[in-house]
Design a protein around this motif. Structure first.
Motif, PDB file in Angstrom:
ATOM      1  N   VAL A   1       0.862  -1.179   0.000  1.00 24.92           N
ATOM      2  CA  VAL A   1       0.000   0.000   0.000  1.00 24.92           C
ATOM      3  C   VAL A   1       0.897   1.226   0.000  1.00 24.92           C
ATOM      4  O   VAL A   1       1.762   1.375   0.863  1.00 24.92           O
ATOM      5  CB  VAL A   1      -0.928   0.022   1.234  1.00 24.92           C
ATOM      6  CG1 VAL A   1      -1.753   1.291   1.266  1.00 24.92           C
ATOM      7  CG2 VAL A   1      -1.830  -1.209   1.237  1.00 24.92           C
ATOM      8  N   GLY A   2       0.704   2.080  -0.990  1.00 22.47           N
ATOM      9  CA  GLY A   2       1.494   3.295  -1.090  1.00 22.47           C
ATOM     10  C   GLY A   2       0.706   4.509  -0.648  1.00 22.47           C
ATOM     11  O   GLY A   2      -0.512   4.564  -0.808  1.00 22.47           O
ATOM     12  N   MET A   3       1.408   5.481  -0.067  1.00 23.53           N
ATOM     13  CA  MET A   3       0.783   6.725   0.355  1.00 23.53           C
ATOM     14  C   MET A   3       1.566   7.882  -0.239  1.00 23.53           C
ATOM     15  O   MET A   3       2.797   7.896  -0.180  1.00 23.53           O
ATOM     16  CB  MET A   3       0.761   6.846   1.873  1.00 23.53           C
ATOM     17  CG  MET A   3       0.181   8.160   2.363  1.00 23.53           C
ATOM     18  SD  MET A   3       0.296   8.348   4.143  1.00 23.53           S
ATOM     19  CE  MET A   3      -1.356   7.946   4.602  1.00 23.53           C
ATOM     20  N   ASP A   4       0.853   8.831  -0.825  1.00 29.30           N
ATOM     21  CA  ASP A   4       1.530  10.001  -1.361  1.00 29.30           C
ATOM     22  C   ASP A   4       1.535  11.116  -0.309  1.00 29.30           C
ATOM     23  O   ASP A   4       0.920  10.974   0.743  1.00 29.30           O
ATOM     24  CB  ASP A   4       0.908  10.439  -2.689  1.00 29.30           C
ATOM     25  CG  ASP A   4      -0.492  11.006  -2.559  1.00 29.30           C
ATOM     26  OD1 ASP A   4      -0.996  11.159  -1.429  1.00 29.30           O
ATOM     27  OD2 ASP A   4      -1.101  11.303  -3.604  1.00 29.30           O
ATOM     28  N   PRO A   5       2.224  12.222  -0.570  1.00 28.82           N
ATOM     29  CA  PRO A   5       2.315  13.307   0.416  1.00 28.82           C
ATOM     30  C   PRO A   5       0.967  13.926   0.793  1.00 28.82           C
ATOM     31  O   PRO A   5       0.848  14.542   1.841  1.00 28.82           O
ATOM     32  CB  PRO A   5       3.203  14.348  -0.260  1.00 28.82           C
ATOM     33  CG  PRO A   5       3.989  13.590  -1.261  1.00 28.82           C
ATOM     34  CD  PRO A   5       3.107  12.467  -1.713  1.00 28.82           C
ATOM     35  N   MET A   6      -0.030  13.750  -0.032  1.00 27.86           N
ATOM     36  CA  MET A   6      -1.353  14.313   0.252  1.00 27.86           C
ATOM     37  C   MET A   6      -2.230  13.374   1.084  1.00 27.86           C
ATOM     38  O   MET A   6      -3.326  13.721   1.451  1.00 27.86           O
ATOM     39  CB  MET A   6      -2.063  14.634  -1.062  1.00 27.86           C
ATOM     40  CG  MET A   6      -1.278  15.578  -1.924  1.00 27.86           C
ATOM     41  SD  MET A   6      -1.190  17.202  -1.203  1.00 27.86           S
ATOM     42  CE  MET A   6      -2.335  18.031  -2.236  1.00 27.86           C
TER      43      MET A   6
ATOM     44  N   LYS B   1      -9.059   8.491  -1.318  1.00 25.16           N
ATOM     45  CA  LYS B   1      -8.757   9.829  -1.817  1.00 25.16           C
ATOM     46  C   LYS B   1      -7.939  10.596  -0.797  1.00 25.16           C
ATOM     47  O   LYS B   1      -7.946  10.280   0.391  1.00 25.16           O
ATOM     48  CB  LYS B   1     -10.056  10.582  -2.107  1.00 25.16           C
ATOM     49  CG  LYS B   1     -10.820  10.037  -3.264  1.00 25.16           C
ATOM     50  CD  LYS B   1     -12.039  10.866  -3.545  1.00 25.16           C
ATOM     51  CE  LYS B   1     -12.800  10.303  -4.720  1.00 25.16           C
ATOM     52  NZ  LYS B   1     -13.983  11.084  -5.038  1.00 25.16           N
ATOM     53  N   ALA B   2      -7.266  11.614  -1.259  1.00 23.69           N
ATOM     54  CA  ALA B   2      -6.440  12.441  -0.387  1.00 23.69           C
ATOM     55  C   ALA B   2      -7.300  13.092   0.698  1.00 23.69           C
ATOM     56  O   ALA B   2      -8.403  13.568   0.430  1.00 23.69           O
ATOM     57  CB  ALA B   2      -5.740  13.511  -1.199  1.00 23.69           C
TER      58      ALA B   2
END
Length: 89
Positions: free
Chosen positions: A62-67, A80-81
């Motif tokens: 599971v990846g998480m972006d900065p948002m 969603k962010a």
């Protein structure tokens, strides 16, 4: 799964990670499009956060972006962010 003695409604399960054993906290969840994502800790005391486990397929990919957007690499589950920067748009 085992019930934490400190709080009867806290469920924790040991999961196999690339680094050994992690502990999924089933009371700490983030809603996904298909199923929730659960926080995984590297230690049973829940002090060192490891990542997330997908509730739909059980994958730790599971990846998480900065948002704050979560995406499972194994299935279509995503979140969603939680926040976004309007100046970025």
């Amino acid at each position: 799964m085992s019930v934490d003695a400190g709080d009867g409604d806290v469920l924790t399960a040991a999961v196999r990670t690339a680094d050994g054993t992690g502990y999924a906290a089933y009371n700490e969840r983030a809603d996904g499009s298909v199923a929730p994502f659960y926080v995984v800790y590297a230690d049973s005391d829940r002090t060192d956060r490891y990542g997330y486990i997908c509730g739909a397929c059980g994958s730790l990919a599971v990846g998480m972006d900065p948002m704050g957007r979560l995406d499972c690499a194994e299935c279509d589950n995503s979140r969603k962010a939680a926040q976004w920067d309007a100046a970025y748009l």
